[in-house]
Design a protein around this motif. Structure first.
Motif, PDB file in Angstrom:
ATOM      1  N   GLU A 196      42.951  29.358  49.212  1.00 23.00           N
ATOM      2  CA  GLU A 196      42.615  30.591  48.496  1.00 23.00           C
ATOM      3  C   GLU A 196      41.126  30.915  48.671  1.00 23.00           C
ATOM      4  O   GLU A 196      40.745  32.064  48.869  1.00 23.00           O
ATOM      5  CB  GLU A 196      42.934  30.441  47.006  1.00 23.00           C
ATOM      6  CG  GLU A 196      44.414  30.352  46.677  1.00 23.00           C
ATOM      7  CD  GLU A 196      45.086  31.721  46.633  1.00 23.00           C
ATOM      8  OE1 GLU A 196      44.356  32.736  46.638  1.00 23.00           O
ATOM      9  OE2 GLU A 196      46.322  31.763  46.613  1.00 23.00           O
ATOM     10  N   HIS A 199      40.209  32.129  52.193  1.00 18.80           N
ATOM     11  CA  HIS A 199      40.655  33.503  52.445  1.00 18.80           C
ATOM     12  C   HIS A 199      39.617  34.537  52.030  1.00 18.80           C
ATOM     13  O   HIS A 199      39.699  35.706  52.437  1.00 18.80           O
ATOM     14  CB  HIS A 199      41.982  33.775  51.738  1.00 18.80           C
ATOM     15  CG  HIS A 199      43.149  33.120  52.400  1.00 18.80           C
ATOM     16  ND1 HIS A 199      44.439  33.172  51.897  1.00 18.80           N
ATOM     17  CD2 HIS A 199      43.229  32.391  53.540  1.00 18.80           C
ATOM     18  CE1 HIS A 199      45.245  32.504  52.698  1.00 18.80           C
ATOM     19  NE2 HIS A 199      44.546  32.019  53.694  1.00 18.80           N
ATOM     20  N   ILE A 200      38.642  34.140  51.219  1.00 17.14           N
ATOM     21  CA  ILE A 200      37.549  35.055  50.882  1.00 17.14           C
ATOM     22  C   ILE A 200      36.810  35.461  52.152  1.00 17.14           C
ATOM     23  O   ILE A 200      36.397  36.609  52.308  1.00 17.14           O
ATOM     24  CB  ILE A 200      36.571  34.387  49.886  1.00 17.14           C
ATOM     25  CG1 ILE A 200      37.263  34.177  48.528  1.00 17.14           C
ATOM     26  CG2 ILE A 200      35.298  35.220  49.709  1.00 17.14           C
ATOM     27  CD1 ILE A 200      36.423  33.415  47.511  1.00 17.14           C
ATOM     28  N   LYS A 362      37.586  37.315  44.226  1.00 17.50           N
ATOM     29  CA  LYS A 362      37.844  37.756  45.594  1.00 17.50           C
ATOM     30  C   LYS A 362      37.772  39.275  45.703  1.00 17.50           C
ATOM     31  O   LYS A 362      37.131  39.819  46.613  1.00 17.50           O
ATOM     32  CB  LYS A 362      39.225  37.250  46.033  1.00 17.50           C
ATOM     33  CG  LYS A 362      39.593  37.570  47.468  1.00 17.50           C
ATOM     34  CD  LYS A 362      40.942  36.952  47.814  1.00 17.50           C
ATOM     35  CE  LYS A 362      41.343  37.260  49.239  1.00 17.50           C
ATOM     36  NZ  LYS A 362      42.666  36.648  49.579  1.00 17.50           N
ATOM     37  N   ASN A 365      34.235  40.902  45.749  1.00 15.86           N
ATOM     38  CA  ASN A 365      33.342  40.529  46.854  1.00 15.86           C
ATOM     39  C   ASN A 365      32.188  39.635  46.399  1.00 15.86           C
ATOM     40  O   ASN A 365      31.286  39.330  47.191  1.00 15.86           O
ATOM     41  CB  ASN A 365      32.764  41.755  47.581  1.00 15.86           C
ATOM     42  CG  ASN A 365      33.795  42.443  48.451  1.00 15.86           C
ATOM     43  OD1 ASN A 365      34.758  41.828  48.903  1.00 15.86           O
ATOM     44  ND2 ASN A 365      33.616  43.748  48.667  1.00 15.86           N
ATOM     45  N   PRO A 415      35.725  28.593  45.485  1.00 13.48           N
ATOM     46  CA  PRO A 415      35.423  29.972  45.909  1.00 13.48           C
ATOM     47  C   PRO A 415      33.950  30.207  46.240  1.00 13.48           C
ATOM     48  O   PRO A 415      33.629  31.195  46.913  1.00 13.48           O
ATOM     49  CB  PRO A 415      35.834  30.803  44.679  1.00 13.48           C
ATOM     50  CG  PRO A 415      36.803  29.961  43.939  1.00 13.48           C
ATOM     51  CD  PRO A 415      36.321  28.558  44.138  1.00 13.48           C
TER      52      PRO A 415
END
Length: 512
Positions: A196, A199-200, A362, A365, A415
């Protein structure tokens, strides 16, 4: 003696402060709800302050998306359920726990651990306890509730200090959390969070549950040896001789029953059958379990490792359970699976809020902007890969003192750090393995670890005055030695450029 008391007093004060600080924090689910709220607020702040960065791959200008706008609020309301149900780790953990639940409720996991520990040569007992503790992580929390108290009884029975035995087992179960010979529920869980986060930056990037497998296997033996050394050379001499007044400290509890031995035999036969089928489908060039491109790494056994975990754990659990009469019908099996699901109730609540936070992070941004800015700062500092990874280990280890859940911490850190390190040219798999080292080494001295209070209760069976300071003073040598050994292993791994797992290298190359 006075110096020893001073040290224990210092540890006690340090732990009391840590406990107060940790208890002052909200529930992890509440933390994620707050993080999600902060992500919304900062998305608006960044939008109005006109923050921007240039995407290092596409050269596109990236600006914050205001999620408190009308369009953002619409998206929040419309995709809240999808954020939860589509959260990668959720389905992975649920499926894995269903299979492991069968094996655990049948008694198979308990029997395997007892067989490993109780049939070991006396001079290898410490090593086997640490080693078994590491392996017990395959089956969730069974090591905490079964192996650790059993280790105390075993050490007492052979005339050794029972607290040393429990410390050895505890070091493997908790300190060796990121080492194993087989995949457990934590591997797909962390891999899902890593994917996850990746994927950013790269929406097509895949992180497999086997991402750190090679490093885990090597770590298993390194940590088992380190735990054995600390137990026999540091912990046990410090504890001194134990004199038992318990007439029941004998080996009468050691023996597996005939039914259990027969159950283990049938479980082994089923396991070998599954292994034979897997090999038959993989070894031939045109094997039916090869990937669509004929490759081994694209095999559904590798990419669908969670399904294989479910099938293998479930099938061996069924063979054992019906042989030993732990299961008498299908209802017993389903009840066993349901029992394993009960342990995930709190996790499901946490995942709901964690999924919203990851999605907002996400969409806004903010993750990309922080990653680019952080990577620019680190590249300017130019401290090199090895010092950078050591600093990340120490950061993860420090956070672990205040927040016990490995997945909860990784949901916060991934993240930010995975995209950052990807921009710098380092793979998500490397970020994940470095995090796991830091998370593991302080588990055994963190009062925020969910089983810490249970460990104190176990130790008090042999030392009524034992408290937090006792546990910390006993386990701190393991933390220090594990940290040093793991850093040396990681440095060697990086210097030789070895893969961390199947198709999981150290470096990442951004595709323009």
């Amino acid at each position: 003696m006075s110096n020893a008391k001073t040290k224990v007093g210092f540890f006690q004060k340090m732990l009391n402060w840590t406990e107060r600080a940790g208890n002052a924090l909200p529930h992890p689910a509440t933390l994620f709800a707050l993080f999600a709220l902060f992500a919304l607020v900062f998305s608006a702040v960044g939008h109005f302050m006109a923050w921007e960065v240039i995407h290092p791959g596409t050269q596109e200008i990236i600006r914050p998306v205001n999620l408190l706008s009308a369009e953002g609020i619409h998206r929040i309301l419309l995709e809240m359920v999808e954020n939860f149900t589509g959260f990668a780790p959720l389905g992975i953990v649920l499926v894995a726990m269903l299979g492991i639940g069968i094996a655990e409720q049948s008694g198979l996991v308990s029997a395997v651990i007892r067989m490993l520990v109780l049939n070991s040569p006396r001079h290898l007992l410490t090593f086997v306890l640490v080693f078994s503790g590491i392996l017990s992580n395959i089956a969730s929390d069974v090591g905490y509730v079964l192996l650790i108290p059993m280790a105390g009884v075993i050490f007492a029975a052979v005339g050794r200090h029972p607290i040393a035995g429990m410390a050895a087992a505890f070091s493997g179960v908790s300190g060796g959390f990121s080492a194993n010979l087989a995949l457990g529920t934590i591997d797909p869980l962390l891999a899902g969070l890593s994917q996850e986060a990746a994927h950013i930056l790269d929406p097509s990037y895949m992180v497999n549950a086997t991402a750190n497998y090679y490093f885990m296997v090597a770590s298993t033996f390194i940590i088992a040896l380190a735990g054995t050394f600390v137990t026999e050379k540091i912990v046990e001499p410090r504890l001194g001789t134990y004199k038992s007044n318990n007439p029941h400290d004998d080996h009468s509890f050691d023996k597996l029953s005939k039914a259990e031995k027969k159950g283990l035999l049938w479980a082994l036969i089923v396991f070998l059958g599954i292994t034979a089928i897997a090999l038959a489908g993989l070894i031939p060039a045109d094997g039916f379990l090869r990937g669509t491109d004929g490759g081994f790494l694209s095999s559904p056994l590798i990419e669908g490792v969670v399904a294989m975990l479910f099938v293998t754990a479930g099938a061996t659990g069924l063979a054992y359970g019906f042989t030993t009469k732990a299961f008498s019908n299908d209802a017993d099996v389903m009840n066993g699976m349901a029992e394993s699901m009960k342990t995930l109730a709190t996790y499901l609540v946490l995942v709901f809020f964690a999924a919203q936070f990851v999605a907002y992070f996400k969409w806004s941004n903010l993750g990309m902007i922080l990653a680019v800015k952080g990577a620019e700062l680190l590249m300017t500092a130019d401290i090199g890969l090895i010092p950078l990874m050591i600093l990340f280990i120490l950061l993860s280890a420090s956070i672990n003192m205040l927040m016990g859940s490995a997945s909860a911490k990784w949901a916060i850190l991934a993240p930010i750090f995975i995209p950052m390190f990807m921009i710098m040219g380092y793979s998500p798999e490397l970020s994940q393995v470095v995090y796991r080292i830091g998370d593991s080494v302080t588990n055994i001295i963190s009062p925020m670890m969910s089983f810490f209070a249970l460990i104190i209760a176990f130790v008090q069976k042999y030392d009524a005055k034992a408290g937090i300071g006792t546990i910390i003073a006993t386990m701190l040598p393991y933390s220090i030695v594990f940290l040093l050994f793991w850093i040396v292993l990681l440095v060697g791994w990086l210097l030789f450029g070895l893969p961390l797992g199947p198709d999981a290298g150290i470096h990442y190359e951004m595709i323009n």
